[in-house]
Each structure stands twice: as structure tokens, then as C-alpha cells.
Write a protein that holds these residues in place. Structure first.
Motif, short mmCIF file in Angstrom:
data_model
loop_
_atom_site.label_atom_id
_atom_site.label_comp_id
_atom_site.label_asym_id
_atom_site.label_seq_id
_atom_site.Cartn_x
_atom_site.Cartn_y
_atom_site.Cartn_z
N THR A 131 53.44 34.78 26.63
CA THR A 131 53.01 33.62 26.32
C THR A 131 51.81 33.19 27.36
N GLU A 132 51.18 32.02 26.95
CA GLU A 132 50.05 31.80 27.69
C GLU A 132 50.35 31.65 29.21
N TRP A 133 51.61 31.08 29.59
CA TRP A 133 52.08 30.79 30.89
C TRP A 133 52.35 32.35 31.60
N GLN A 134 52.81 33.22 30.78
CA GLN A 134 53.03 34.47 31.52
C GLN A 134 51.72 35.22 31.66
N ILE A 135 50.89 35.03 30.80
CA ILE A 135 49.49 35.76 31.31
C ILE A 135 48.99 34.94 32.38
N LEU A 136 48.83 33.73 32.46
CA LEU A 136 48.45 33.01 33.64
C LEU A 136 49.13 33.45 35.05
N PHE A 137 50.47 33.45 34.88
CA PHE A 137 51.08 33.81 36.20
C PHE A 137 51.19 35.12 36.44
N ARG A 138 51.31 36.11 35.49
CA ARG A 138 51.59 37.73 35.83
C ARG A 138 50.39 38.50 35.56
N ILE A 139 49.18 37.76 35.12
CA ILE A 139 47.95 38.52 35.05
C ILE A 139 46.75 37.97 35.65
N GLU A 140 46.50 36.56 35.30
CA GLU A 140 45.21 35.91 35.64
C GLU A 140 45.40 35.59 37.31
N MET A 141 46.45 35.19 37.69
CA MET A 141 46.65 34.55 38.94
C MET A 141 46.76 35.81 40.08
N PRO A 142 47.46 36.80 39.70
CA PRO A 142 47.48 38.10 40.61
C PRO A 142 46.08 38.49 40.79
N LEU A 143 45.47 38.83 39.82
CA LEU A 143 44.39 39.49 39.62
C LEU A 143 42.83 38.73 40.21
N GLY A 144 43.07 37.36 40.23
CA GLY A 144 42.16 36.45 40.59
C GLY A 144 42.38 35.96 41.89
N LEU A 145 43.07 36.28 42.83
CA LEU A 145 43.79 36.05 43.83
C LEU A 145 42.59 36.34 44.82
N ALA A 146 41.98 37.33 44.95
CA ALA A 146 40.94 37.67 45.90
C ALA A 146 39.84 36.70 45.76
N ALA A 203 37.93 33.20 64.34
CA ALA A 203 39.06 33.70 64.04
C ALA A 203 39.88 33.30 62.71
N LEU A 204 39.39 32.20 62.15
CA LEU A 204 40.04 31.89 60.71
C LEU A 204 39.25 32.72 59.69
N ASP A 205 37.90 33.30 59.96
CA ASP A 205 37.26 33.81 59.08
C ASP A 205 38.02 35.38 59.21
N GLY A 206 38.22 35.70 60.11
CA GLY A 206 38.93 37.14 60.20
C GLY A 206 40.39 36.95 59.65
N LEU A 207 40.93 35.84 59.75
CA LEU A 207 42.41 35.76 59.15
C LEU A 207 42.14 35.83 57.60
N PHE A 208 41.19 35.16 57.07
CA PHE A 208 40.90 35.18 55.39
C PHE A 208 40.50 36.67 55.19
N ALA A 209 39.69 37.18 55.74
CA ALA A 209 39.20 38.47 55.61
C ALA A 209 40.29 39.45 55.38
N LEU A 210 41.25 39.36 56.31
CA LEU A 210 42.64 40.14 56.35
C LEU A 210 43.25 39.67 55.13
N LEU A 211 43.44 38.68 54.76
CA LEU A 211 44.38 38.21 53.49
C LEU A 211 43.67 38.87 52.36
N PRO A 217 44.27 43.96 44.24
CA PRO A 217 45.14 44.86 43.60
C PRO A 217 44.83 46.14 43.59
N ARG A 218 45.63 47.11 43.83
CA ARG A 218 45.49 48.56 43.98
C ARG A 218 45.40 49.16 42.52
N THR A 219 44.31 49.54 42.11
CA THR A 219 44.08 50.13 40.77
C THR A 219 43.72 51.58 40.93
N ASP A 220 43.75 52.42 39.97
CA ASP A 220 43.14 53.73 39.98
C ASP A 220 41.95 53.54 39.40
N GLY A 221 40.92 53.56 40.12
CA GLY A 221 39.62 53.42 39.81
C GLY A 221 38.93 54.77 39.46
#
Length: 241
Positions: A131-146, A203-211, A217-221
Motif C-alpha cells: 500500500t501507499e503507507w507501506q511504501i512510505l514507511f518501509r521504502i521511502e522513509m528508510p532510504l531518504g533518512l540520510a 560537537a553537534l555537527d560531529g554528532l549528526f555526521a555520525l548519525l 542503507p547498506r547495499t551491494d553497489g
């Protein structure tokens, strides 16, 4: 160099633990304004950004509003809101100003993260019956997190710097020492407080860089697949007799 050494001596002086506004209290106020404002801005901007990125509608309006908000002068906005809301609501006025300045970066990171996803991945999800909600929560949100974390990172750095000018309306924070130093022409105090602000930003910049590093996501490029192929045994052709 003497001024720099005196500034560090000012920071670590026992006198910073006393007075009308101790340095640890000022740092706590500064971080509270920063995290509180970014959290409110995220609660507003992230759902709107996800909606724009998922549907593809309203992107032009979002870009226009983001650009207009970034063009607002921070000090002018803080002073204007404090005058409109009154002296008794100076803290609320400062928070509203910080939220307005933080929204554009978070909004851009939210919808850009979804727009950057390969459409074939989303089409594959729909083909699997998601469904559109599943696409948003399972695909789009994880891949767009960075990219979203990048937007939060930019907004946080902007707010942590802007909170400094909140001292002009008397809301505390590290800007209190800078404003006080300007009035007293105490350059050691001005430089010392500025160093603390820069240290918080780094310090905050380093924290967000680490996050952001852990959010990718780890993919086989192609390089990973090529490395695996290079380690694979090469089959020896059989010669028929």
C-alpha cells in the motif's frame, strides 16, 4: 595569542560557576532552545516534506516558502516577534523565530530524500502489492533518512548560531556573555563565549555526521559486486578430447 589564552582561561575560570548566569546554565539554556526549536520545526516540516515527496505535489510552493524563510534576517525576526508578542512572551517569541528559521532546511531534507529514491524501487514495491503507507514507511522513509538527517544537521547548526542573538531580548544563553562583553568592551569575555558557541556547533555537527553515516542503507553497489567477483574462483574450461 595572549587574547586566545585569556579567553580559554575565562572559560575554565571558577568564576564562571557563579554569578547571575553561570556558564553551565547558559550552555544548558542554549542547548534547550536549540533542541526544542529543532524538534518543533521537525514535527511541522517532516510530515509536510514526506507528503510533498510522496505525492510530488506542492514542491514549487515548498521551495518558494523555504527560500523566503531563509532570506529572513534572524535578528530582525527575533526582535519583531518579541515586539508583537510583548515582553512577557519574549521566550515564546524567540522560539517561534528559531522554529521559522529551522523549518526550511528540514523541509528540504524531507522531500529531497524521497525524491532522490530510484522510482524503480517504488514501482517494485507497488508491484508486490504494498500500500501507499507501506511504501512510505518501509521504502521511502528508510532510504531518504540520510538526506533528512542532513536537513536536521543544517537546521541545528543554524539555530545554535542564531540562539546567540536571543540575548538581545533577554532570553539567556551564551549570547548573554557576548552582549555583556560588548557593553563592557571586554574582548576576552566576547571571545571566550564565542569559542563555547563554536565548540557546541562542532560537537553537534560531529554528532549528526555520525548519525548520517549509520543512516545510509547498506547495499551491494557496483564496487562491492566487482570485489566479490574478483575474489570468486575462475572456472577452468574443460577441453574435450
Amino acid at each position: 595569542m595572549n587574547l586566545l589564552a585569556e579567553a580559554f582561561a575565562w572559560i575554565f575560570s571558577p568564576a564562571r560557576l557563579t554569578g547571575s548566569l553561570p556558564l553551565p546554565t547558559a550552555i544548558a539554556q542554549h542547548l534547550a532552545f536549540t533542541f526544542g526549536s529543532v524538534a518543533i520545526a521537525a514535527a511541522i516540516a517532516i510530515p509536510i516534506g514526506y507528503l510533498i515527496g510522496h505525492t510530488g505535489r506542492g514542491r514549487e510552493i515548498a521551495v518558494f516558502l523555504s527560500g523566503a524563510a531563509r532570506a529572513l534576517p534572524a535578528l530582525g525576526l527575533v526582535v519583531l516577534l518579541s515586539l508583537l508578542l510583548g515582553v512577557t512572551f519574549k521566550t515564546e517569541a524567540a522560539v517561534v523565530a528559531f522554529v521559522v528559521l529551522a523549518i526550511p532546511s528540514i523541509l528540504a531534507g524531507a522531500y529531497a530524500g524521497i525524491e532522490a529514491i530510484d522510482r524503480t524501487v517504488i514501482d517494485a514495491g507497488r508491484a508486490m502489492g504494498m500500500t501507499e503507507w507501506q511504501i512510505l514507511f518501509r521504502i521511502e522513509m528508510p532510504l531518504g533518512l540520510a538526506l533528512l538527517i542532513g536537513g536536521l544537521r543544517s537546521a541545528t547548526l543554524q539555530v545554535v548560531a542564531t540562539v546567540t542573538i536571543g540575548a538581545y531580548i533577554g532570553v539567556g544563553g551564551l549570547g548573554f556573555f557576548i552582549l555583556q562583553g560588548i557593553g563592557l568592551r571586554d574582548f576576552v569575555e566576547i571571545l571566550g563565549a564565542s569559542i563555547v558557541v563554536v565548540a557546541l556547533a562542532l560537537a553537534l555537527d560531529g554528532l549528526f555526521a555520525l548519525l548520517a553515516r549509520f543512516a545510509v542503507p547498506r547495499t551491494d553497489g557496483p564496487r562491492v559486486r566487482a570485489a566479490r567477483l574478483s575474489r570468486a574462483p575462475v572456472p577452468v574450461p574443460q577441453v574435450s578430447r
